[in-house]
Design an enzyme around this catalytic site. Structure first.
Site, PDB file in Angstrom:
ATOM      1  N   LYS A  20      -2.935  -9.345   6.493  1.00 19.54           N
ATOM      2  CA  LYS A  20      -2.467  -8.083   7.071  1.00 19.54           C
ATOM      3  C   LYS A  20      -1.008  -8.213   7.506  1.00 19.54           C
ATOM      4  O   LYS A  20      -0.160  -7.394   7.183  1.00 19.54           O
ATOM      5  CB  LYS A  20      -3.370  -7.686   8.239  1.00 19.54           C
ATOM      6  CG  LYS A  20      -2.926  -6.422   8.932  1.00 19.54           C
ATOM      7  CD  LYS A  20      -3.861  -6.001  10.046  1.00 19.54           C
ATOM      8  CE  LYS A  20      -3.221  -4.845  10.812  1.00 19.54           C
ATOM      9  NZ  LYS A  20      -4.022  -4.346  11.908  1.00 19.54           N
TER      10      LYS A  20
ATOM     11  N   GLU B   5      -1.696 -20.399   8.236  1.00 16.04           N
ATOM     12  CA  GLU B   5      -2.721 -21.032   7.396  1.00 16.04           C
ATOM     13  C   GLU B   5      -2.637 -20.493   5.973  1.00 16.04           C
ATOM     14  O   GLU B   5      -2.661 -21.234   4.986  1.00 16.04           O
ATOM     15  CB  GLU B   5      -4.135 -20.713   7.925  1.00 16.04           C
ATOM     16  CG  GLU B   5      -4.478 -21.258   9.276  1.00 16.04           C
ATOM     17  CD  GLU B   5      -4.007 -20.382  10.441  1.00 16.04           C
ATOM     18  OE1 GLU B   5      -3.008 -19.635  10.296  1.00 16.04           O
ATOM     19  OE2 GLU B   5      -4.639 -20.482  11.501  1.00 16.04           O
TER      20      GLU B   5
ATOM     21  N   GLY C 119      -7.762  -5.976  10.983  1.00 21.70           N
ATOM     22  CA  GLY C 119      -8.050  -7.009   9.981  1.00 21.70           C
ATOM     23  C   GLY C 119      -9.538  -7.147   9.725  1.00 21.70           C
ATOM     24  O   GLY C 119      -9.991  -7.220   8.578  1.00 21.70           O
ATOM     25  N   ARG C 120     -10.339  -7.163  10.789  1.00 23.82           N
ATOM     26  CA  ARG C 120     -11.782  -7.368  10.619  1.00 23.82           C
ATOM     27  C   ARG C 120     -12.499  -6.115  10.153  1.00 23.82           C
ATOM     28  O   ARG C 120     -13.708  -6.125   9.976  1.00 23.82           O
ATOM     29  CB  ARG C 120     -12.382  -7.935  11.905  1.00 23.82           C
ATOM     30  CG  ARG C 120     -12.094  -7.128  13.151  1.00 23.82           C
ATOM     31  CD  ARG C 120     -12.427  -7.919  14.411  1.00 23.82           C
ATOM     32  NE  ARG C 120     -12.050  -7.197  15.619  1.00 23.82           N
ATOM     33  CZ  ARG C 120     -10.848  -7.229  16.177  1.00 23.82           C
ATOM     34  NH1 ARG C 120      -9.887  -7.952  15.631  1.00 23.82           N
ATOM     35  NH2 ARG C 120     -10.590  -6.563  17.280  1.00 23.82           N
TER      36      ARG C 120
ATOM     37  N   GLU D 132     -14.554 -10.942  18.000  1.00 26.03           N
ATOM     38  CA  GLU D 132     -13.120 -10.672  18.139  1.00 26.03           C
ATOM     39  C   GLU D 132     -12.912  -9.264  18.722  1.00 26.03           C
ATOM     40  O   GLU D 132     -11.898  -8.991  19.358  1.00 26.03           O
ATOM     41  CB  GLU D 132     -12.401 -10.814  16.785  1.00 26.03           C
ATOM     42  CG  GLU D 132     -10.957 -11.249  16.930  1.00 26.03           C
ATOM     43  CD  GLU D 132     -10.271 -11.562  15.606  1.00 26.03           C
ATOM     44  OE1 GLU D 132     -10.103 -10.644  14.788  1.00 26.03           O
ATOM     45  OE2 GLU D 132      -9.876 -12.729  15.389  1.00 26.03           O
TER      46      GLU D 132
ATOM     47  N   HIS E  75     -36.716 -23.780   9.604  1.00 21.47           N
ATOM     48  CA  HIS E  75     -36.851 -25.236   9.512  1.00 21.47           C
ATOM     49  C   HIS E  75     -35.729 -25.941  10.265  1.00 21.47           C
ATOM     50  O   HIS E  75     -35.490 -27.129  10.059  1.00 21.47           O
ATOM     51  CB  HIS E  75     -36.870 -25.652   8.043  1.00 21.47           C
ATOM     52  CG  HIS E  75     -38.065 -25.114   7.318  1.00 21.47           C
ATOM     53  ND1 HIS E  75     -39.292 -25.732   7.345  1.00 21.47           N
ATOM     54  CD2 HIS E  75     -38.232 -23.973   6.603  1.00 21.47           C
ATOM     55  CE1 HIS E  75     -40.162 -25.020   6.645  1.00 21.47           C
ATOM     56  NE2 HIS E  75     -39.554 -23.932   6.198  1.00 21.47           N
TER      57      HIS E  75
ATOM     58  N   LYS F  15      -2.175 -19.967  18.980  1.00 17.75           N
ATOM     59  CA  LYS F  15      -1.228 -19.980  17.847  1.00 17.75           C
ATOM     60  C   LYS F  15       0.150 -20.437  18.317  1.00 17.75           C
ATOM     61  O   LYS F  15       0.820 -21.231  17.662  1.00 17.75           O
ATOM     62  CB  LYS F  15      -1.076 -18.566  17.263  1.00 17.75           C
ATOM     63  CG  LYS F  15      -2.259 -18.077  16.467  1.00 17.75           C
ATOM     64  CD  LYS F  15      -1.911 -16.724  15.835  1.00 17.75           C
ATOM     65  CE  LYS F  15      -3.151 -16.036  15.307  1.00 17.75           C
ATOM     66  NZ  LYS F  15      -2.916 -14.664  14.865  1.00 17.75           N
TER      67      LYS F  15
END
Ligand code: F6P
Length: 542
Positions: A210, A216, A269-270, A355, A386, A517
């Protein structure tokens, strides 16, 4: 609209607190009433919510609906859809719903947001879908004029989790013309492991960000570019597509404008899966299925805007979550899927919810005095059985549970139907076992019936008894299709919005991710210069 209050000051909240302080009926008692079980269901867009296994009395349900009204939830929803700048710390509208709307809902049914938004959305959607089709048809050529066969999507958070989840859910061609891969983590091995299997002459990259400032993503993109260069490819930009709200930043890094797709700052963004960020999904499933995915989400938007509160799926799920989180003191939310293709949904919902609602101040800056967003986690149901279900049955944590399953499944193995029934039986068995439990008397009885001595019965009964009374929702999809997946994702988006509206927190910013950050940037410099080893006292180094 009247201004929503701090939730604990409302009459409905105080009524709910009183209800929760009384001894509530157990689920064993509540589930004896089959008329109640039938009534506590709601349906929309190919989804059915069964909330009969919630510890709800008619009074509690009424109080929850009162809370929605007292917090002006319908008016807050309308402000969202009208494009008001409800993301107040960034002064932005929040209009991901516009990304999945058709050109118009028919004469006299204009969308509630400004028409200019729809126009730009439709134009960019068309660009994206045309590009996706070109890629699918093998018209995107590598340096030797061979079709691109592998697309590597580089991005993180909202620029990765949604497309990754949806491709996993909906890509069912055994040998797709173009394979789609995802790389989010900046550990060198993550990119290496994908590239190791690919041919640089036939690989294309999508860099999705975005902001186009996420380190990263830019690091992985630079290494991908280096991989092409090492194969002798200098015209790297021909093999890269950028997707961003900041085309100028992409251009400054050398990305070609004709290979740059955009979206807008009013898309969180999400919440961006429906925008150009969905390109990898469109490549994986094609235009028609991508459009059906948008249509499912749009159908859920319409349901959310128009259905009465008591039958409104997002509103109900939000209220049930508030009942569990705030009044039954349940801090975590498990999402457990009995259909394998939804295996990545919990990770996607984790970002969407945590978030958005991992917040502790009200819009006026006051600290909240009630619990807000839960810890969201989960995975595949049968695998979980399990692994961590032991804790659900006999541990000391209270866990809210959303079970998810499909009613029908398209055949993919000769015995698909048997696999489906197995999953469905397990889903229902777990929901029932958790709700009803098995008391000491019933456990002792079954141990005696198995022939154990009385001493063994006494010794083992506490270990083999189940308190039960664990609440859950069961969410059935008629089938997992692009349409129902779109509706399901939009359902959770609106659930998260409703909870933020009830708690009065800002769902659409994420300032909490910033501090780390900034600190990382400072430390990166020290690490690069060797002035700070990785295990150093970072507080003084920074
Ligand atoms: O650090 C969190 C975050 O800002 C998320 O909100 C976002 O989805 C992710 O990083 C990626 O951001 P971008 O799409 O700008 O690269």
């Amino acid at each position: 609209m009247h201004t929503p209050a701090q939730p604990q000051t409302t009459a409905a909240w105080q009524g709910l607190a009183l209800s929760a302080a009384q001894p509530l009926p157990t689920l064993r008692e509540l589930l004896q009433d089959s008329a109640r079980t039938q009534a506590l269901r709601a349906q929309a867009c190919g989804l059915t919510l069964d909330f009969s296994r919630q510890r709800l009395t008619p009074l509690v349900l009424q109080q929850l609906l009162d809370l929605a009204r007292q917090q002006a939830l319908p008016a807050q929803r309308d402000a969202l859809f009208a494009g008001e700048p409800i993301n107040r710390t960034e002064d932005r509208a929040v209009l991901h719903m516009a990304l999945r709307a058709p050109a118009g809902d028919g004469p006299g049914h204009a969308h509630p947001w400004p028409a200019a938004i729809t126009e730009q959305v439709l134009a960019e959607r068309e660009r994206m879908l045309a590009l996706a089709e070109r890629i699918r048809q093998g018209h995107w050529l590598g340096p030797r004029r061979q079709p691109i066969t592998d697309l590597v999507a580089i991005g993180i958070g909202g620029s990765d989790l949604g497309p990754r989840m949806a491709v996993h859910a909906l890509q069912n061609e055994p040998r797709p013309a173009v394979r789609v891969h995802f790389v989010s983590n900046p550990d060198a091995s993550a990119l290496h492991d994908v590239l190791a299997t690919l041919d640089p002459m036939r690989t294309g990259f999508v860099v999705a960000s975005k902001t186009f400032t996420t380190q990263e993503t830019l690091l992985n993109a630079a290494s991908a570019r280096r991989w092409l260069a090492d194969a002798g490819i200098t015209a790297w930009a021909r093999q890269f597509i950028a997707i961003t709200t900041a085309p100028d930043k992409a251009a400054a890094l050398g990305f070609a404008p004709e290979h740059t797709l955009r979206f807008w700052d009013w898309v969180g963004g999400r919440y961006s899966l429906w925008s150009s960020i969905g390109l990898p999904l469109a490549v994986a499933v094609g235009r028609e299925r991508f459009e059906a995915f948008l249509a499912g989400a749009h159908a859920m938007d319409t349901h959310f805007r128009t259905a009465p509160l008591a039958q409104n799926l997002p509103v109900l799920m939000a209220l049930l979550g508030v009942w569990q989180r705030n009044f039954l003191n349940t801090p975590t939310q498990l999402v457990t899927s009995y259909t394998a293709r939804l295996g990545l949904l919990p990770a996607y919902l984790q970002q969407m919810d945590m978030e958005s609602n991992g917040k502790r101040v009200h819009p006026d800056g006051q600290r909240v005095r009630v619990a807000t967003g839960p810890i969201v986690w989960g995975g595949l149901g049968i695998d979980g059985q399990h692994a961590y279900y032991q804790l659900l049955h006999q541990g000391t944590h209270a866990v809210a549970i959303d079970f998810m399953g499909v009613r029908q499944q398209a055949p993919c193995l000769p015995d698909t139907e048997a696999h489906l029934r197995f999953n469905q039986a397990n889903l229902l068995a777990q929901a029932q076992a958790l709700a009803l439990g098995r008391d000491a008397q019933a456990t002792a009885h079954s141990l005696r019936a198995a022939g154990l001595s009385e001493a063994e019965v006494q010794r083992l009964t506490p270990h083999r008894s189940f308190d039960g009374n664990v609440s859950s929702n069961v969410l059935w999809l008629d089938a997992l299709t692009p349409f129902t997946l779109g509706a399901l994702v939009a359902l959770y988006e609106h659930k998260v919005f409703c909870q933020a509206a009830l708690w009065q927190v800002h769902a659409f910013d994420q300032w909490g991710v910033e501090l780390g950050k900034v600190v990382a940037q400072g430390l990166q410099q020290h690490l690069a210069e060797g002035t700070c080893p990785p295990d150093a006292d970072t507080a003084s180094a920074a």
